[in-house]
Write a protein that holds these residues in place. Structure first.
Motif, PDB file in Angstrom:
ATOM      1  N   GLN A   1       0.815  -1.217   0.000  1.00 26.90           N
ATOM      2  CA  GLN A   1       0.000   0.000   0.000  1.00 26.90           C
ATOM      3  C   GLN A   1       0.854   1.275   0.000  1.00 26.90           C
ATOM      4  OE1 GLN A   1      -3.176  -0.489  -0.523  1.00 26.90           O
ATOM      5  NE2 GLN A   1      -2.908  -2.690  -0.276  1.00 26.90           N
ATOM      6  N   GLY A   2       2.169   1.131  -0.208  1.00 26.97           N
ATOM      7  CA  GLY A   2       3.058   2.286  -0.280  1.00 26.97           C
ATOM      8  C   GLY A   2       3.665   2.690   1.047  1.00 26.97           C
ATOM      9  N   SER A   3       3.440   1.902   2.094  1.00 21.26           N
ATOM     10  CA  SER A   3       3.984   2.251   3.404  1.00 21.26           C
ATOM     11  C   SER A   3       5.446   1.816   3.517  1.00 21.26           C
ATOM     12  CB  SER A   3       3.166   1.581   4.507  1.00 21.26           C
ATOM     13  OG  SER A   3       3.221   0.174   4.365  1.00 21.26           O
ATOM     14  N   LEU A   4       6.192   2.599   4.284  1.00 18.67           N
ATOM     15  CA  LEU A   4       7.568   2.205   4.584  1.00 18.67           C
ATOM     16  C   LEU A   4       7.505   1.114   5.632  1.00 18.67           C
ATOM     17  CD1 LEU A   4       9.642   5.496   4.832  1.00 18.67           C
ATOM     18  CD2 LEU A   4       9.332   3.986   2.890  1.00 18.67           C
ATOM     19  N   THR A   5       8.170   0.018   5.360  1.00 20.45           N
ATOM     20  CA  THR A   5       8.213  -1.076   6.321  1.00 20.45           C
ATOM     21  C   THR A   5       9.658  -1.440   6.562  1.00 20.45           C
ATOM     22  OG1 THR A   5       8.021  -2.683   4.532  1.00 20.45           O
ATOM     23  CG2 THR A   5       5.981  -2.005   5.591  1.00 20.45           C
ATOM     24  N   GLY A   6       9.918  -2.113   7.647  1.00 21.28           N
ATOM     25  CA  GLY A   6      11.217  -2.552   8.096  1.00 21.28           C
ATOM     26  C   GLY A   6      12.450  -2.171   7.302  1.00 21.28           C
ATOM     27  N   TYR A   7      13.464  -1.762   8.022  1.00 27.12           N
ATOM     28  CA  TYR A   7      14.781  -1.513   7.450  1.00 27.12           C
ATOM     29  C   TYR A   7      15.777  -1.666   8.590  1.00 27.12           C
ATOM     30  CZ  TYR A   7      18.547   0.594   4.717  1.00 27.12           C
ATOM     31  OH  TYR A   7      19.725   0.804   4.041  1.00 27.12           O
ATOM     32  N   ALA A   8      16.809  -2.460   8.381  1.00 24.05           N
ATOM     33  CA  ALA A   8      17.764  -2.772   9.446  1.00 24.05           C
ATOM     34  C   ALA A   8      18.373  -1.515  10.070  1.00 24.05           C
ATOM     35  CB  ALA A   8      18.862  -3.689   8.921  1.00 24.05           C
TER      36      ALA A   8
ATOM     37  N   GLY B   1      16.851   1.323  10.308  1.00 24.41           N
ATOM     38  CA  GLY B   1      15.772   2.146  10.859  1.00 24.41           C
ATOM     39  C   GLY B   1      15.003   2.838   9.734  1.00 24.41           C
ATOM     40  N   LEU B   2      13.738   3.059   9.961  1.00 19.81           N
ATOM     41  CA  LEU B   2      12.892   3.667   8.931  1.00 19.81           C
ATOM     42  C   LEU B   2      13.331   5.084   8.577  1.00 19.81           C
ATOM     43  CD1 LEU B   2       9.305   2.412   9.818  1.00 19.81           C
ATOM     44  CD2 LEU B   2      10.876   1.572   8.065  1.00 19.81           C
ATOM     45  N   ASP B   3      13.923   5.808   9.522  1.00 18.27           N
ATOM     46  CA  ASP B   3      14.411   7.153   9.213  1.00 18.27           C
ATOM     47  C   ASP B   3      15.510   7.096   8.150  1.00 18.27           C
ATOM     48  OD1 ASP B   3      16.040   5.859  11.178  1.00 18.27           O
ATOM     49  OD2 ASP B   3      16.873   7.786  11.821  1.00 18.27           O
ATOM     50  N   LYS B   4      16.368   6.103   8.222  1.00 23.17           N
ATOM     51  CA  LYS B   4      17.438   5.955   7.225  1.00 23.17           C
ATOM     52  C   LYS B   4      16.865   5.523   5.872  1.00 23.17           C
ATOM     53  CE  LYS B   4      21.181   5.036  10.482  1.00 23.17           C
ATOM     54  NZ  LYS B   4      20.538   5.383  11.723  1.00 23.17           N
ATOM     55  N   LYS B   5      15.874   4.642   5.900  1.00 21.34           N
ATOM     56  CA  LYS B   5      15.221   4.214   4.667  1.00 21.34           C
ATOM     57  C   LYS B   5      14.584   5.418   3.984  1.00 21.34           C
ATOM     58  CE  LYS B   5      12.016   0.676   2.975  1.00 21.34           C
ATOM     59  NZ  LYS B   5      11.499  -0.640   3.306  1.00 21.34           N
ATOM     60  N   GLN B   6      13.869   6.238   4.753  1.00 23.37           N
ATOM     61  CA  GLN B   6      13.234   7.435   4.204  1.00 23.37           C
ATOM     62  C   GLN B   6      14.284   8.372   3.620  1.00 23.37           C
ATOM     63  OE1 GLN B   6       9.805   8.238   4.092  1.00 23.37           O
ATOM     64  NE2 GLN B   6      10.577   9.819   2.744  1.00 23.37           N
ATOM     65  N   TRP B   7      15.400   8.557   4.314  1.00 23.23           N
ATOM     66  CA  TRP B   7      16.465   9.438   3.846  1.00 23.23           C
ATOM     67  C   TRP B   7      17.016   8.935   2.513  1.00 23.23           C
ATOM     68  CZ3 TRP B   7      21.368   9.672   2.127  1.00 23.23           C
ATOM     69  CH2 TRP B   7      22.022  10.906   2.163  1.00 23.23           C
ATOM     70  N   LEU B   8      17.298   7.636   2.424  1.00 24.96           N
ATOM     71  CA  LEU B   8      17.850   7.067   1.190  1.00 24.96           C
ATOM     72  C   LEU B   8      16.887   7.244   0.018  1.00 24.96           C
ATOM     73  CD1 LEU B   8      19.367   3.821   2.730  1.00 24.96           C
ATOM     74  CD2 LEU B   8      20.673   5.659   1.639  1.00 24.96           C
ATOM     75  N   LEU B   9      15.602   6.996   0.250  1.00 23.23           N
ATOM     76  CA  LEU B   9      14.611   7.155  -0.818  1.00 23.23           C
ATOM     77  C   LEU B   9      14.508   8.614  -1.267  1.00 23.23           C
ATOM     78  CD1 LEU B   9      11.837   4.719   0.469  1.00 23.23           C
ATOM     79  CD2 LEU B   9      13.460   4.342  -1.415  1.00 23.23           C
ATOM     80  N   CYS B  10      14.497   9.537  -0.314  1.00 18.32           N
ATOM     81  CA  CYS B  10      14.448  10.967  -0.666  1.00 18.32           C
ATOM     82  C   CYS B  10      15.714  11.385  -1.411  1.00 18.32           C
ATOM     83  CB  CYS B  10      14.267  11.814   0.588  1.00 18.32           C
ATOM     84  SG  CYS B  10      12.633  11.713   1.311  1.00 18.32           S
ATOM     85  N   HIS B  11      16.866  10.919  -0.940  1.00 13.63           N
ATOM     86  CA  HIS B  11      18.155  11.226  -1.581  1.00 13.63           C
ATOM     87  C   HIS B  11      18.143  10.784  -3.041  1.00 13.63           C
ATOM     88  CE1 HIS B  11      22.495  11.494  -2.165  1.00 13.63           C
ATOM     89  NE2 HIS B  11      22.503  10.217  -2.518  1.00 13.63           N
TER      90      HIS B  11
END
Length: 160
Positions: free
Chosen positions: A130-137, A139-149
Motif C-alpha cells: 500500500q506504499g507504506s515504509l516497512t522494516g529496514y535494518a 531504521g525507517l528514518d534511514k530508509k526514508q532518507w535514502l529514498l528521498c536522496h
C-alpha cells in the motif's frame, strides 16, 4: 582461507561497517560503535569511492564486486533487489512475482531483512504493497532518507 578485513565509513546516515576478502565485498551494515582494527584493501577502497559518489548524488549503480552468503532463495531475492532502478520503489509482492514465486511475499521480506550488503543491494527500495515504509535494518528514518536522496538526485547527469 581468505583473510577478511573490515573498515568503517562515515556516511550522512551514520557509521557503516564494510567487510571484504581480497576479491569481493562481503558486508555493509550500520553500526553504533567501532570495535575492530581498521584495515583496508582495494575492494574496500573501491567501495568507499562508490559510496562517496552515491552520497554526493553522482552514482546510481554500484559496480563493486560482491560475494553473497545465504540460501539460494535469499540470493535470488538479493539479485532481484539489484535490478530495482535508482530512485524507484517496488513492493515485496513485486519482488516475489519477479522471482517467479508470487506467494512468497513474507519469505521475500525475510530475505530482505537478511540482506548482508545494505545500500549497495538496495533493500531500501522495497516498500509495503500500500506504499507504506516497512522494516529496514538501519531504521525507517534511514530508509526514508535514502529514498528521498535518490528521488532528489534521480535526474542528475550521473555515472552508471
Amino acid at each position: 582461507m581468505s583473510t577478511i578485513l573490515s573498515l568503517t565509513y562515515e556516511s550522512p546516515l551514520g557509521t557503516l561497517k564494510l567487510t571484504s576478502n581480497k576479491d569481493a565485498l562481503l558486508g555493509l551494515s550500520f553500526i553504533s560503535e567501532i570495535r575492530e582494527k581498521q584495515e583496508s584493501n582495494p575492494v574496500l577502497e573501491m567501495t568507499i569511492q562508490q559510496l562517496d559518489a552515491y552520497f554526493k548524488g553522482t552514482l546510481q549503480k554500484f559496480s563493486v564486486p560482491m560475494e553473497l552468503h545465504g540460501t539460494a532463495f535469499q540470493k535470488t531475492v538479493w539479485e532481484a533487489l539489484c535490478t530495482i532502478p535508482y530512485g524507484t520503489v517496488v513492493s515485496y509482492q513485486d519482488i516475489a512475482i519477479a522471482i517467479g514465486n508470487p506467494k512468497a511475499v513474507r519469505a521475500v521480506g525475510m530475505a530482505n531483512n537478511k540482506n548482508p550488503i545494505s545500500i549497495i543491494i538496495p533493500c531500501h527500495r522495497v516498500i509495503g504493497k500500500q506504499g507504506s515504509l516497512t522494516g529496514y535494518a538501519g531504521g525507517l528514518d534511514k530508509k526514508q532518507w535514502l529514498l528521498c536522496h535518490e528521488r532528489e538526485n534521480q535526474d542528475n547527469n550521473l555515472q552508471e
